[in-house]
Design an enzyme around this catalytic site. Structure first.
Site, short mmCIF file in Angstrom:
data_model
loop_
_atom_site.label_atom_id
_atom_site.label_comp_id
_atom_site.label_asym_id
_atom_site.label_seq_id
_atom_site.Cartn_x
_atom_site.Cartn_y
_atom_site.Cartn_z
N ASP A 61 -2.13 -6.86 -3.65
CA ASP A 61 -2.20 -5.40 -3.49
C ASP A 61 -1.19 -4.85 -2.47
O ASP A 61 -1.31 -3.71 -2.04
CB ASP A 61 -3.62 -4.99 -3.06
CG ASP A 61 -4.63 -5.15 -4.20
OD1 ASP A 61 -4.51 -4.38 -5.17
OD2 ASP A 61 -5.49 -6.04 -4.13
N GLU A 66 0.42 2.12 1.89
CA GLU A 66 -0.21 3.18 2.68
C GLU A 66 -1.40 2.67 3.48
O GLU A 66 -1.71 3.19 4.56
CB GLU A 66 -0.71 4.29 1.75
CG GLU A 66 -1.61 5.29 2.45
CD GLU A 66 -2.10 6.40 1.55
OE1 GLU A 66 -1.67 7.53 1.77
OE2 GLU A 66 -2.91 6.15 0.63
N ASP A 67 -2.08 1.64 2.94
CA ASP A 67 -3.34 1.24 3.56
C ASP A 67 -3.19 0.47 4.87
O ASP A 67 -4.14 0.36 5.63
CB ASP A 67 -4.16 0.41 2.56
CG ASP A 67 -4.60 1.26 1.39
OD1 ASP A 67 -4.98 2.42 1.63
OD2 ASP A 67 -4.53 0.79 0.24
N ARG A 86 -6.90 -8.43 1.39
CA ARG A 86 -5.81 -7.63 1.94
C ARG A 86 -5.61 -7.90 3.43
O ARG A 86 -4.66 -7.41 4.02
CB ARG A 86 -6.06 -6.14 1.67
CG ARG A 86 -6.22 -5.85 0.17
CD ARG A 86 -5.95 -4.42 -0.18
NE ARG A 86 -4.58 -4.04 0.17
CZ ARG A 86 -4.08 -2.82 0.05
NH1 ARG A 86 -4.85 -1.85 -0.42
NH2 ARG A 86 -2.85 -2.54 0.42
N ARG A 132 -14.17 0.52 3.02
CA ARG A 132 -13.04 -0.14 3.68
C ARG A 132 -12.85 0.29 5.14
O ARG A 132 -12.19 -0.41 5.91
CB ARG A 132 -11.75 0.18 2.92
CG ARG A 132 -11.76 -0.17 1.44
CD ARG A 132 -11.68 -1.66 1.22
NE ARG A 132 -11.65 -1.99 -0.21
CZ ARG A 132 -10.54 -2.04 -0.93
NH1 ARG A 132 -9.38 -1.81 -0.38
NH2 ARG A 132 -10.62 -2.34 -2.22
N HIS A 162 -11.26 5.48 -1.61
CA HIS A 162 -10.69 6.00 -0.36
C HIS A 162 -10.85 7.53 -0.31
O HIS A 162 -11.01 8.17 -1.35
CB HIS A 162 -9.19 5.70 -0.30
CG HIS A 162 -8.86 4.27 0.00
ND1 HIS A 162 -8.02 3.51 -0.79
CD2 HIS A 162 -9.23 3.45 1.02
CE1 HIS A 162 -7.89 2.30 -0.28
NE2 HIS A 162 -8.62 2.23 0.82
N CYS A 249 -0.96 5.90 -2.28
CA CYS A 249 -1.10 4.49 -1.88
C CYS A 249 0.24 3.76 -1.81
O CYS A 249 0.38 2.78 -1.08
CB CYS A 249 -1.97 3.74 -2.88
SG CYS A 249 -3.29 4.69 -3.60
#
Ligand code: CIR
Length: 254
Positions: A61, A66-67, A86, A132, A162, A249
């Site tokens: 991923d 962005e995460d 992740r 998350r 999200h 994202c």
């Protein structure tokens, strides 16, 4: 004005990325690469310089860059992803951020936070408490923002992956809203553009300087944004949709 964007090229392991919608099928890697190139072009059309990071096959991923960070005008916060597969992606972004920021902070355990849960509205940052992002992570980001003269507030949420799966701030007091966020009191002050149920995925748009980038194929949403007087660029994100990912994202913008 955003001057920069950071993206990461999708890796072949993308086909094994996390998804809540296996019925959509696995992403086609070639198509994903082409869509990613078109996305970079769209960002460039908006006037930002795009830094393209190499693919990292260890992390399926990792193109959803962005995460792993929150980029504010004053500092960058390296996050602590809440999804086990992740964890570790954040280490890869720190060195890159050093090229742009003197001040880099880190979310630390027991805090978890993913950038997809953070929506910037001027100097205020809304932080979704999702599967998350936990309260400790949100509190750490709020403390860092306050240290730099900005503010943050937590938003309770239940349904979406999200915060920005269902919300996009388009500037000029305009907020794109979908699903559980449509009637939320916290957003009463904004002029809300409501996404229809069948176009729910299109809530994940991004305002980049003079344009709003909108996923291709969501005509009602596109018309609504244009009706609000904003200029639209569309990009096909069908392969990323298969992994619950979208336009926001795929980049860090600052
Ligand atoms: C994940 O579940 O982590 C990825 N498959 C999708 C991440 C989407 N990122 C975002 O909304 N900011």
């Amino acid at each position: 004005m955003f001057k920069n964007a950071i993206v990461r090229t999708p890796a072949p392991s993308l086909v094994n990325g996390i998804t809540s919608a296996p019925e959509l099928g696995k992403p086609d890697y070639r198509n994903a690469l082409n869509q990613h190139k078109a996305y970079i072009k769209a960002l460039e059309q908006c006037g930002v310089t795009v830094r393209i990071l190499e693919q990292d096959d260890r992390f399926p991923d990792s193109c959803f860059v962005e995460d792993v960070a929150v980029c504010t005008p004053a500092f960058a916060m390296v996050t602590s992803p809440g999804a086990p597969t992740r964890m570790g992606e954040e280490k890869e972004i720190t060195a890159v951020l050093r090229e742009f920021y003197a001040d880099i902070e880190h979310i630390t355990a027991p805090g978890t936070l993913e950038g997809g849960d953070v929506m910037m509205v001027g100097d205020h940052y809304y932080i979704g408490l999702s599967d998350r992002t936990n309260r400790a992570g949100a509190d750490q980001l709020i403390a860092a923002l306050e240290k730099h003269g900005m503010r943050g507030s937590a938003v309770d949420m239940k349904e979406m992956l999200h915060l920005k799966t269902g919300l996009a701030y388009l500037e000029e007091n305009i907020l794109l809203v979908a699903g559980e966020f449509t009637r939320m009191k916290a957003f009463d002050r904004y002029k809300r553009l409501e996404i229809t149920e069948e176009e729910g995925y299109a809530a994940n748009c991004i305002r980049v300087n003079d344009y709003v980038i909108v996923p291709e194929g969501y005509e009602q949403t596109k018309a609504m944004i244009e009706g609000a007087g904003l200029k639209v660029i569309t990009v096909d994100t069908s392969e990323f949709k298969k992994l619950d990912g979208g336009l926001s994202c795929l980049s860090l913008r600052f």
